[in-house]
Design a protein around this motif. Structure first.
Motif, mmCIF file in Angstrom:
data_model
loop_
_atom_site.group_PDB
_atom_site.id
_atom_site.type_symbol
_atom_site.label_atom_id
_atom_site.label_comp_id
_atom_site.label_asym_id
_atom_site.label_seq_id
_atom_site.Cartn_x
_atom_site.Cartn_y
_atom_site.Cartn_z
ATOM 1 N N GLN A 28 56.043 72.153 69.704
ATOM 2 C CA GLN A 28 57.284 71.398 69.516
ATOM 3 C C GLN A 28 57.907 71.018 70.861
ATOM 4 O O GLN A 28 58.368 69.888 71.044
ATOM 5 N N ALA A 29 57.910 71.965 71.791
ATOM 6 C CA ALA A 29 58.477 71.686 73.113
ATOM 7 C C ALA A 29 57.659 70.615 73.828
ATOM 8 O O ALA A 29 58.220 69.722 74.473
ATOM 9 N N GLN A 30 56.337 70.696 73.711
ATOM 10 C CA GLN A 30 55.471 69.710 74.367
ATOM 11 C C GLN A 30 55.669 68.325 73.758
ATOM 12 O O GLN A 30 55.720 67.335 74.475
ATOM 13 N N THR A 31 55.832 68.264 72.428
ATOM 14 C CA THR A 31 56.079 66.982 71.763
ATOM 15 C C THR A 31 57.405 66.377 72.227
ATOM 16 O O THR A 31 57.478 65.195 72.563
ATOM 17 N N ALA A 32 58.443 67.213 72.251
ATOM 18 C CA ALA A 32 59.757 66.737 72.706
ATOM 19 C C ALA A 32 59.692 66.299 74.164
ATOM 20 O O ALA A 32 60.303 65.295 74.544
ATOM 21 N N LEU A 33 58.939 67.036 74.978
ATOM 22 C CA LEU A 33 58.792 66.681 76.392
ATOM 23 C C LEU A 33 58.104 65.329 76.530
ATOM 24 O O LEU A 33 58.561 64.462 77.294
ATOM 25 N N ASN A 34 57.024 65.127 75.797
ATOM 26 C CA ASN A 34 56.310 63.844 75.861
ATOM 27 C C ASN A 34 57.200 62.688 75.406
ATOM 28 O O ASN A 34 57.200 61.627 76.029
ATOM 29 N N GLU A 35 57.972 62.913 74.345
ATOM 30 C CA GLU A 35 58.881 61.866 73.856
ATOM 31 C C GLU A 35 59.955 61.549 74.893
ATOM 32 O O GLU A 35 60.287 60.390 75.123
ATOM 33 N N SER A 36 60.481 62.588 75.528
ATOM 34 C CA SER A 36 61.532 62.390 76.524
ATOM 35 C C SER A 36 60.992 61.687 77.773
ATOM 36 O O SER A 36 61.666 60.835 78.351
ATOM 37 N N LYS A 37 59.779 62.037 78.167
ATOM 38 C CA LYS A 37 59.162 61.357 79.319
ATOM 39 C C LYS A 37 58.918 59.888 79.001
ATOM 40 O O LYS A 37 59.140 59.024 79.854
ATOM 41 N N THR A 38 58.487 59.616 77.780
ATOM 42 C CA THR A 38 58.258 58.231 77.364
ATOM 43 C C THR A 38 59.575 57.456 77.370
ATOM 44 O O THR A 38 59.640 56.318 77.849
ATOM 45 N N ALA A 39 60.628 58.073 76.871
ATOM 46 C CA ALA A 39 61.950 57.428 76.857
ATOM 47 C C ALA A 39 62.444 57.191 78.277
ATOM 48 O O ALA A 39 63.017 56.138 78.578
ATOM 49 N N LEU A 40 62.212 58.142 79.159
ATOM 50 C CA LEU A 40 62.642 58.009 80.554
ATOM 51 C C LEU A 40 61.907 56.845 81.225
ATOM 52 O O LEU A 40 62.519 56.043 81.937
ATOM 53 N N THR A 41 60.609 56.745 80.963
ATOM 54 C CA THR A 41 59.824 55.638 81.518
ATOM 55 C C THR A 41 60.321 54.306 80.963
ATOM 56 O O THR A 41 60.456 53.327 81.715
ATOM 57 N N ALA A 42 60.607 54.267 79.668
ATOM 58 C CA ALA A 42 61.110 53.043 79.052
ATOM 59 C C ALA A 42 62.480 52.680 79.610
ATOM 60 O O ALA A 42 62.789 51.500 79.824
ATOM 61 N N LEU A 43 63.285 53.675 79.888
ATOM 62 C CA LEU A 43 64.639 53.437 80.402
ATOM 63 C C LEU A 43 64.589 52.816 81.793
ATOM 64 O O LEU A 43 65.476 52.044 82.164
ATOM 65 N N GLU A 44 63.555 53.123 82.553
ATOM 66 C CA GLU A 44 63.418 52.553 83.903
ATOM 67 C C GLU A 44 63.243 51.041 83.861
ATOM 68 O O GLU A 44 63.558 50.352 84.826
#
Length: 127
Positions: A28-44
């Motif tokens: 669950q933590a790894q999934t949330a981490l991957n989603e957050s990294k993807t969102a951070l990249t998209a936010l850039e």
């Protein structure tokens, strides 16, 4: 089966359940981490002047780019720490499981009725 062996089996079952729980939490933590990294990249790739909203429970609240980016960076950092902690916990539980399994095998193969080998075992004491 000796009572000591039965206790070891029960401990093994508890450790197995713990290992499954830790593995689920890690996933669950790894999934949330991957989603957050993807969102951070998209936010850039988003214009800093674009209107942004942040989800708080069931409500969307307006926010600015800097706050959204900083919040997401903090979330990524904390999820990385959490995933690392869970990885270490998983390794410890697996190690305990392996040790306990070895003890049980020795107990079952070493013959029933023998006491623990070590301080206080056969040959201990003086006279």
């Amino acid at each position: 089966m000796p009572p000591e062996a039965q206790e070891k089996i029960e401990e093994l079952q508890e450790l197995q359940e713990t290992a499954q729980q830790v593995a689920e939490q890690k996933e669950q933590a790894q999934t949330a981490l991957n989603e957050s990294k993807t969102a951070l990249t998209a936010l850039e790739d988003v214009d800093e002047d674009a209107g942004m909203y942040r989800e708080i429970g069931e409500v969307l609240v307006e926010t600015d780019y800097e706050s959204a980016y900083a919040d997401l960076e903090n979330k990524v950092d904390s999820l990385e720490v959490r995933a690392e902690q869970l990885e270490k916990q998983e390794e410890r539980v697996e190690e305990q499981f392996d040790d306990l399994q070895g003890e049980l095998q020795q107990m079952l193969q070493g013959g029933a009725g023998g006491g623990p080998m070590g301080p206080g075992g056969p040959g201990a004491g003086g006279a």
